[in-house]
Design an enzyme around this catalytic site. Structure first.
Site, PDB file in Angstrom:
ATOM      1  CE  LYS A  11       0.865   1.490   4.322  1.00  0.00           C
ATOM      2  NZ  LYS A  11       1.639   2.615   4.656  1.00  0.00           N
ATOM      3  N   PRO A  99       9.708  -4.412  -0.379  1.00  0.00           N
ATOM      4  CG  PRO A  99      10.386  -2.218  -0.766  1.00  0.00           C
ATOM      5  CD  PRO A  99       9.523  -3.305  -1.327  1.00  0.00           C
ATOM      6  CB  ALA A 102       9.698  -0.325   2.550  1.00  0.00           C
ATOM      7  N   GLY A 103       7.549   1.183   4.811  1.00  0.00           N
ATOM      8  CA  GLY A 103       6.364   2.043   4.811  1.00  0.00           C
ATOM      9  C   GLY A 103       5.345   1.623   3.774  1.00  0.00           C
ATOM     10  CB  ALA A 105       1.295  -2.113   4.642  1.00  0.00           C
ATOM     11  N   GLY A 106       4.263  -4.198   3.966  1.00  0.00           N
ATOM     12  CA  GLY A 106       4.601  -5.554   3.511  1.00  0.00           C
ATOM     13  C   GLY A 106       4.284  -6.603   4.577  1.00  0.00           C
ATOM     14  N   GLY A 107       4.745  -6.386   5.804  1.00  0.00           N
ATOM     15  CA  GLY A 107       4.515  -7.348   6.894  1.00  0.00           C
ATOM     16  C   GLY A 107       3.030  -7.468   7.224  1.00  0.00           C
ATOM     17  CB  SER A 108       0.325  -4.931   7.557  1.00  0.00           C
ATOM     18  OG  SER A 108       0.960  -4.208   8.575  1.00  0.00           O
ATOM     19  CG  ASP A 141      -0.818  -0.031   8.017  1.00  0.00           C
ATOM     20  OD1 ASP A 141      -1.618   0.871   8.331  1.00  0.00           O
ATOM     21  OD2 ASP A 141       0.387   0.175   7.765  1.00  0.00           O
TER      22      ASP A 141
HETATM   23  O1  C5P Z   1      -0.171  -0.962  14.515  1.00  0.00           O
HETATM   24  P1  C5P Z   1       1.264  -1.194  14.239  1.00  0.00           P
HETATM   25  O2  C5P Z   1       1.828  -2.320  15.080  1.00  0.00           O
HETATM   26  O3  C5P Z   1       1.609  -1.338  12.812  1.00  0.00           O
HETATM   27  O4  C5P Z   1       2.009   0.133  14.719  1.00  0.00           O
HETATM   28  C1  C5P Z   1       3.397   0.184  14.918  1.00  0.00           C
HETATM   29  C2  C5P Z   1       3.705   1.301  15.903  1.00  0.00           C
HETATM   30  O5  C5P Z   1       3.411   2.571  15.325  1.00  0.00           O
HETATM   31  C3  C5P Z   1       2.888   1.250  17.179  1.00  0.00           C
HETATM   32  O6  C5P Z   1       3.519   0.474  18.151  1.00  0.00           O
HETATM   33  C4  C5P Z   1       2.836   2.703  17.586  1.00  0.00           C
HETATM   34  O7  C5P Z   1       4.013   3.046  18.276  1.00  0.00           O
HETATM   35  C5  C5P Z   1       2.841   3.453  16.273  1.00  0.00           C
HETATM   36  N1  C5P Z   1       1.473   3.823  15.828  1.00  0.00           N
HETATM   37  C6  C5P Z   1       0.839   4.903  16.436  1.00  0.00           C
HETATM   38  N2  C5P Z   1      -0.432   5.236  16.024  1.00  0.00           N
HETATM   39  C7  C5P Z   1      -1.047   4.558  15.051  1.00  0.00           C
HETATM   40  C8  C5P Z   1      -0.408   3.468  14.410  1.00  0.00           C
HETATM   41  C9  C5P Z   1       0.856   3.144  14.831  1.00  0.00           C
HETATM   42  O8  C5P Z   1       1.392   5.558  17.329  1.00  0.00           O
HETATM   43  N3  C5P Z   1      -2.272   4.912  14.680  1.00  0.00           N
END
Ligand code: C5P
Length: 327
Positions: A11, A99, A102-103, A105-108, A141
């Protein structure tokens, strides 16, 4: 069927605004997410044992229970113990093309594919909402990665409202291979610097959401006007990531000079994407970046927006020839 092979699209964030803090420690967001045709392949296969096993030959991807795809299988095992008892353990085979760190969302996306794959493998017949609720327990994500396309994401990113899916448009991505940004760090740095501007009351948060609903990005999407979408790209996390990573700021500058309709960092970075006016333009931009930056550690992809999230792999040429890397 003893195995399913799924494609999990990456994404990009066309819009990411941090509106405030949440009681759970996360941030309250308003985002517009878009799936692109750069996909990981995720196979889930009954393995005839009692174990969940994960295989991936990418050196940066852990194959232990910290991997989000593994956590997705573990969550399914806990949520559906009878199905796990009946069908047994599962092998998850990841082929990474997106990658890592990378921002994008590959892992998600990998976790989303495991949820969808096990729903099929275990014949659970879950609704998309039910799979997304499970996904939200794994990462913010993951629900978007399940439904994909063009969507508005609110809350901590897990509340998904589908939007009129944009007609496919060309996208160029670039990322320095050794560079990755920890999402948690980016949000923490943002909070340290911008906490004073956070909206606090539920009324203020709702008011801001309404403003964004009637704002120029939403209007551009409603009209399917990709030029306007490209004009209104926005990502608050750029404010902390670009100063900390000058090479990413520089890369973004190059995208703008290369003739993109618009360019922006995706999510917490460090991938930068650009929207191109045509596939030919996209290829020209990719060549321009490769030549202007002339760094063998820069990976560049030419891809396009797609209207779906996790889906079954079909061996059609249009799905397999989805990206090219220029070095
Ligand atoms: O949800 P996810 O595990 O992908 O988020 C990774 C980290 O990004 C969270 O542990 C949090 O520190 C930060 N995050 C946040 N607010 C969000 C999404 C992510 O602060 N809405």
């Amino acid at each position: 069927m003893r195995s399913y092979t799924l494609l999990a699209p990456a994404k990009i964030n066309l819009y990411l605004e941090i509106v405030g803090d949440r009681p759970d420690g996360y941030h309250e967001l308003v985002m517009v997410m878009q799936s692109i045709a750069l996909c990981d392949q995720v196979e889930v296969r009954a393995n005839g044992t009692e174990a969940i096993r994960l295989f991936c030959d990418h050196p940066l991807v852990p194959t232990d229970p910290t991997n989000l795809a593994y956590r997705a299988a573990e969550l399914m095992r806990q949520a559906f113990p009878e199905a796990f008892g009946r069908y047994g353990g599962v092998d998850i085979i990841l082929q990474k093309h997106i990658p890592v760190g990378a921002g994008l969302a590959g892992g998600s996306g990998n976790a989303a594919a495991v949820l969808v794959g096990l729903d099929l493998l275990w014949k659970l017949g879950l609704t998309q909402d039910e799979v997304q609720d499970l996904g939200a327990q794994i990462g913010s994500d993951v629900p978007f990665c399940i439904s994909g396309g063009t969507a508005l994401a609110t809350g901590r990113g897990e509340k998904i409202d589908s939007m009129p899916t944009l007609k496919s448009f060309p996208v160029v991505l670039a990322k320095y291979r050794p560079l990755s940004v920890a999402t948690a760090w980016a949000y923490k740095a943002y909070r340290q610097q911008f906490h004073d501007s956070y909206l606090c009351t539920p009324e203020d948060l709702e008011c801001r959401r309404q403003q964004l609903h009637s704002g120029p990005m939403m209007a551009a999407i409603a009209q399917g006007d990709i030029h306007q979408v490209a004009q209104h790209l926005h990502n608050d996390l750029e404010k902390v990531v670009l100063p900390a990573y000058p090479t990413v700021a520089h890369l973004r500058q190059h995208f703008q000079e290369a003739g993109c309709l618009g360019a922006m960092m995706s999510g917490s970075g460090p991938t930068v994407f650009g929207i191109a006016a045509s596939p030919t333009e996209a290829t020209a931009i990719a060549h321009h970046l490769t030549e202007a930056i002339a760094n063998p550690e820069l990976d560049v992809w030419v891809t396009h927006a797609i209207g779906k999230g996790v889906h079954l792999a079909e061996p059609s040429p249009s799905e397999t020839a989805f990206h090219s890397t220029h070095r």
